[in-house]
Design an enzyme around this catalytic site. Structure first.
Site, short mmCIF file in Angstrom:
data_model
loop_
_atom_site.label_atom_id
_atom_site.label_comp_id
_atom_site.label_asym_id
_atom_site.label_seq_id
_atom_site.Cartn_x
_atom_site.Cartn_y
_atom_site.Cartn_z
N ASP A 13 -9.60 79.14 -6.39
CA ASP A 13 -9.32 79.84 -7.61
C ASP A 13 -8.37 79.81 -7.93
O ASP A 13 -7.67 80.62 -7.97
CB ASP A 13 -9.45 81.13 -7.67
CG ASP A 13 -11.37 81.07 -7.64
OD1 ASP A 13 -11.79 79.81 -7.52
OD2 ASP A 13 -11.61 82.44 -7.75
N LYS A 111 -17.80 78.71 -10.94
CA LYS A 111 -18.31 79.41 -11.04
C LYS A 111 -18.32 80.78 -12.56
O LYS A 111 -16.75 80.43 -12.16
CB LYS A 111 -18.06 79.71 -9.76
CG LYS A 111 -16.70 79.91 -9.12
CD LYS A 111 -16.27 80.22 -7.03
CE LYS A 111 -15.56 80.89 -7.37
NZ LYS A 111 -15.14 81.81 -8.14
N CYS A 156 -12.69 85.93 -3.45
CA CYS A 156 -13.26 84.76 -3.07
C CYS A 156 -13.11 83.77 -2.51
O CYS A 156 -14.45 83.14 -1.52
CB CYS A 156 -13.02 84.05 -4.65
SG CYS A 156 -13.18 84.56 -6.09
#
Ligand code: VGL
Ligand code: ZN
Length: 208
Positions: A13, A111, A156
């Site tokens: 990310d 995701k 995450c």
């Protein structure tokens, strides 16, 4: 855990919305980018995770009238922290940081695409049932060890590391190549949970 041909780097990310100036900024998020670029050169196998939400996603405070970002609500699969709108599919905020330089990355795993289910983890969505297919991809390629770097350490990165362990991989988090959000002590909790799960926590100086 040595880097071998059975090791993959998972870059999590590193997207504009998680960088200062974005909608869900992680303090100093931009500072890890050169380090990630440098570390990545040591890995033959690089996978990138990308938070990729449809407009109106269930994890957005704006989808729940009367709620504010960082409130915690109950969804059918359990507790959900609400966030500012972020990483909306195909928006500029969802793009990778412009200086992220991973030309040899082989897979981008997106995701959080299900409108009703969040997914901090790159392996398993927040309902803890729906897989992204990443464990299968890695095992089919003979990977047994996953190194992780990126944002955010206490969301995450942590959930991805815990799920890597649960899926039977050795898991290593390079701490100084991550930054955290730290909501109500979440950073200290994350370190403790990863240690308990057998995630190895290292510094980049252990590798370079
Ligand atoms: C993340 C909150 C919401 C992360 C993603 O990348 O850590 N955090 N969506
Ligand atoms: Zn998200």
């Amino acid at each position: 855990m040595p880097i071998t041909s059975r090791t993959a780097l998972l870059v999590i990310d590193v997207q504009n919305d998680f960088i200062p100036g974005g909608s869900l900024p992680v303090l100093e998020g931009e500072r890890i980018v050169p380090l990630i670029n440098q570390l990545a050169r040591q890995f033959q196998q690089v996978v990138i995770a990308q938070d990729w939400h449809p407009r109106g996603h269930a994890s957005f405070a704006s989808s729940h009238p009367g709620r504010q970002p960082y409130d915690v609500i109950q969804l059918p699969y359990g507790e959900q922290t609400l966030w500012p709108d972020h990483c909306v599919q195909a928006s500029a905020g969802a793009e990778f940081h412009p200086e992220l330089d991973l030309p040899h990355a082989q897979l981008v795993i997106r995701k959080g695409c299900n409108p009703d289910i969040d997914s901090y983890s790159a392996f398993l969505e927040a309902d803890r049932r729906t897989t992204t297919g990443l464990a299968g991809y890695l095992s089919e390629r003979g990977i047994d060890t996953v190194y992780m770097v990126g944002l955010a350490l206490d969301f995450c990165v942590m959930y991805t590391a815990l799920d890597a362990r649960a899926a039977g991989f050795n898991a290593v988090v390079v701490l100084d190549a991550c930054r955290g959000i730290d909501l109500d002590g979440s950073l200290a909790d994350a370190i403790e949970r990863m240690q308990k799960a057998g995630v190895e926590l290292i510094q980049s100086t252990d590798l370079i």
